[in-house]
Scaffold this motif. Structure first.
Motif, mmCIF file in Angstrom:
data_model
loop_
_atom_site.group_PDB
_atom_site.id
_atom_site.type_symbol
_atom_site.label_atom_id
_atom_site.label_comp_id
_atom_site.label_asym_id
_atom_site.label_seq_id
_atom_site.Cartn_x
_atom_site.Cartn_y
_atom_site.Cartn_z
ATOM 1 N N ILE A 371 -7.146 1.893 10.822
ATOM 2 C CA ILE A 371 -6.264 0.716 10.797
ATOM 3 C C ILE A 371 -5.475 0.822 9.491
ATOM 4 O O ILE A 371 -6.030 0.630 8.410
ATOM 5 N N SER A 372 -4.208 1.188 9.588
ATOM 6 C CA SER A 372 -3.460 1.435 8.346
ATOM 7 C C SER A 372 -2.934 0.155 7.706
ATOM 8 O O SER A 372 -2.896 0.049 6.488
ATOM 9 N N ASP A 373 -2.554 -0.847 8.526
ATOM 10 C CA ASP A 373 -1.994 -2.082 7.964
ATOM 11 C C ASP A 373 -2.718 -3.312 8.492
ATOM 12 O O ASP A 373 -3.046 -3.395 9.673
ATOM 13 N N TRP A 374 -2.899 -4.264 7.603
ATOM 14 C CA TRP A 374 -3.633 -5.480 7.943
ATOM 15 C C TRP A 374 -2.754 -6.464 8.710
ATOM 16 O O TRP A 374 -1.566 -6.608 8.436
ATOM 17 N N ILE A 411 -7.527 -0.427 4.410
ATOM 18 C CA ILE A 411 -6.439 -1.063 5.166
ATOM 19 C C ILE A 411 -5.452 -1.643 4.153
ATOM 20 O O ILE A 411 -5.861 -2.395 3.263
#
Length: 549
Positions: A371-374, A411
């Motif tokens: 999951i790269s971005d929150w 993240i």
């Protein structure tokens, strides 16, 4: 990049040396011929000694930005050296010697150290096992001859300086140290620490744990003990092997607490259990203690109840939850924890309390995906079990030279980083966190998922069960849960009777319904530091072999 001109942990030591120069900074207990002796140093001398070491290291050719393995037993030299490395901007690589030879070698290969600083025993192991031979250019021996490399004592004598050392100031997020995870729940990984992270931890200890200057800490874990002098608190180091706390002699610890009237004790649950049992046998009281901090593994309620009897009324045992990558995250006092026992015994997980100041805890759906971005939509509702994700100033941003592990665990959330703990749990309606075990230890079957802590705690209520471990086995190409049992009393009336009783218990709880397979194991493989972390991976291999017979 925003630069904090004060970004060096050692400014707290300089501050203590200026304001309380003659106050005790470190005392080290040693056993000589059945007699306990103590070596002491005050804040002014510790600060000056670390200045002298930092200057000598620079003159010897070591520079800011280089990396140094530090394998020195807890001693005055350990404290002075660590602070000297921080002052000089040399990055200490701190490893847990209890992690095993294979893991140690891998850590040193990965960290690519320029310098190896150790006691003679560590240098002997370095030579025999080829630790860091590709990259190490300088070897320094502490408390030994120059046979293994330059002697620290000789370097300090050779390069003398009485001037205060002008410490290196680092940018907020610059690497200040590499701390390796213990490897008890997977491969050890080097966590990149910045001085900003250390500052955040110091602030939490002051604010959430109410630790004040002038206190005395009985330090059973070297890393935590370094915070003592940084907080203006004396670190009292007992004569024990910090990598194997359960081998400690309780009387040595009791003697050090009494001699220095320690106000704080940091002990993992296994050591706390050992001290509690020994103290009760001697009808001992520890009236000087104002708080006990327990971390490293979930504390058991019987251990807390037992140890509480040694303390004055209303003295809290504070159970901390966190990991090397983010410590501490949440805490709960013993009084509140004891009230959660019924929920825990009925499969509700272990309550690890409310987040410490400045920390945000969220629960996300269990997935192996990166999951790269929150996104706030990732958050699960109260009471839904998922992976624990944390954000706060003490949360690390990366692993050293482990891009894939960093990508998997971190993240991005605007300019901040959230860390995926690899632990499962849920938040209740009042925001308290409940732990349900490691993500890697969940057993995912076709019909439902089983989680280690909730399942095991249910079976542990049976009087014949010392501890249990949930593992996955494969039969007829289907994954199914199996419970390994370690008996509290080796002689049982009938295995069939016990297994039937356990099946009956299983059917009465939603968390364990469907578990029908049990095996008795003579003694679980455990990690040596905490004696609480079960090596379920090894048990799973053993269980599969039994099933296949």
């Amino acid at each position: 990049m925003h630069t904090n001109r004060q970004a060096n942990l050692c400014r707290h030591l300089v501050n203590a040396a200026t304001h309380t120069p003659h106050a005790l900074a470190v005392a080290v207990q040693k056993k000589n011929f059945n007699k306990l002796t103590y070596q002491e140093i005050n804040f002014a001398r510790l600060n000056r000694y670390s200045d002298q070491i930092a200057y000598a290291l620079n003159q010897y050719g070591l520079q800011s930005g280089q990396k140094a393995v530090l394998m020195v037993t807890p001693s005055i030299d350990f404290f002075a050296l660590t602070f000297a490395l921080f002052k000089a901007g040399i990055v200490p690589i701190l490893v847990d010697p209890g992690m095993g030879i294979k893991n140690l070698k891998q850590c040193f290969n990965e960290a690519k150290p320029d310098i190896f600083i150790g006691i003679p025993k560590a240098h002997l192991a370095r030579r025999l096992l080829g630790w860091g031979k590709e990259t190490v250019k300088h070897n320094i021996t502490v408390a030994g001859s120059s046979f293994w490399g330059s002697s620290l004592q000789r370097l300090v004598k050779k390069y003398k300086s009485e001037q205060p050392y002008s410490m290196v100031k680092l940018a907020d997020k610059q690497m200040a140290a590499i701390l390796f995870t213990s490897g008890s729940t997977g491969t050890p990984k080097g966590v990149v620490y910045s001085h900003a992270m250390f500052e955040a931890q110091i602030n939490i200890l002051k604010k959430d744990y109410a630790i004040a200057s002038g206190e005395r800490d009985l330090a059973t874990f070297p890393l935590f003990s370094l915070f003592g002098p940084a907080l203006g608190m004396a670190a009292i180091v007992p004569d024990m092997d910090a990598s194997k706390p359960i081998t400690a002699n309780p009387n040595h610890i009791f003697a050090a607490i009494a001699k220095y009237q320690c106000t704080n004790l940091f002990a993992n649950p296994a050591l706390m259990d050992l001290l509690g049992q020994a103290g009760l046998k001697q009808s001992l009281k520890l009236p000087s203690l104002k708080r006990v901090i327990s971390a490293g593994a979930p504390a058991t309620l019987p251990a807390i109840k037992c140890f509480s009897k040694l303390l004055n009324h209303n003295v809290p045992i504070l159970n901390s939850y966190g990991a090397t990558e983010s410590l501490p995250i949440s805490k709960i006092a013993s009084e509140q924890l004891l009230q959660t026992g019924t929920v825990t015994d009925n499969g509700g997980g272990i309550c690890v309390g409310l987040p410490v100041d400045g920390v945000e805890i969220a629960i996300i759906k269990i997935t192996e995906k990166v999951i790269s971005d929150w996104d706030d939509k990732l958050k699960l509702a109260a009471y839904e079990i998922g992976e624990i994700v944390v954000k706060g100033p003490q949360v690390s941003e990366s692993y050293f030279c482990r891009a894939q592990a960093t990508e998997q665990a971190k993240i991005h959330d605007g300019g901040e980083i959230r860390h995926r703990m690899g632990d499962l749990g849920y938040l209740d309606q009042s925001g308290r966190l409940w732990m349900c075990g490691r993500k890697a230890h969940a057993v995912n079957c076709a019909a439902k998922s089983y989680y280690s802590i909730p399942c095991e705690r249910i079976f542990n209520t049976h009087p014949s069960v010392k501890r249990s471990a949930l593992v996955a086995v494969t039969t007829d190409k289907q994954i199914q849960p199996l419970i390994c049992i370690e008996l509290s009393d080796k002689s049982i009336e009938s295995k069939t009777k016990l297994f039937n009783e356990l099946r009956f218990i299983a059917q009465r709880h939603a968390q364990t319904a469907g578990i029908t397979e049990f095996l008795i194991h003579s003694g679980f493989p455990m990690d040596i530091r905490h004696n609480a972390k079960i090596f379920r991976e090894k048990l799973a291999v053993w269980a599969q072999r039994q099933i296949d017979k």
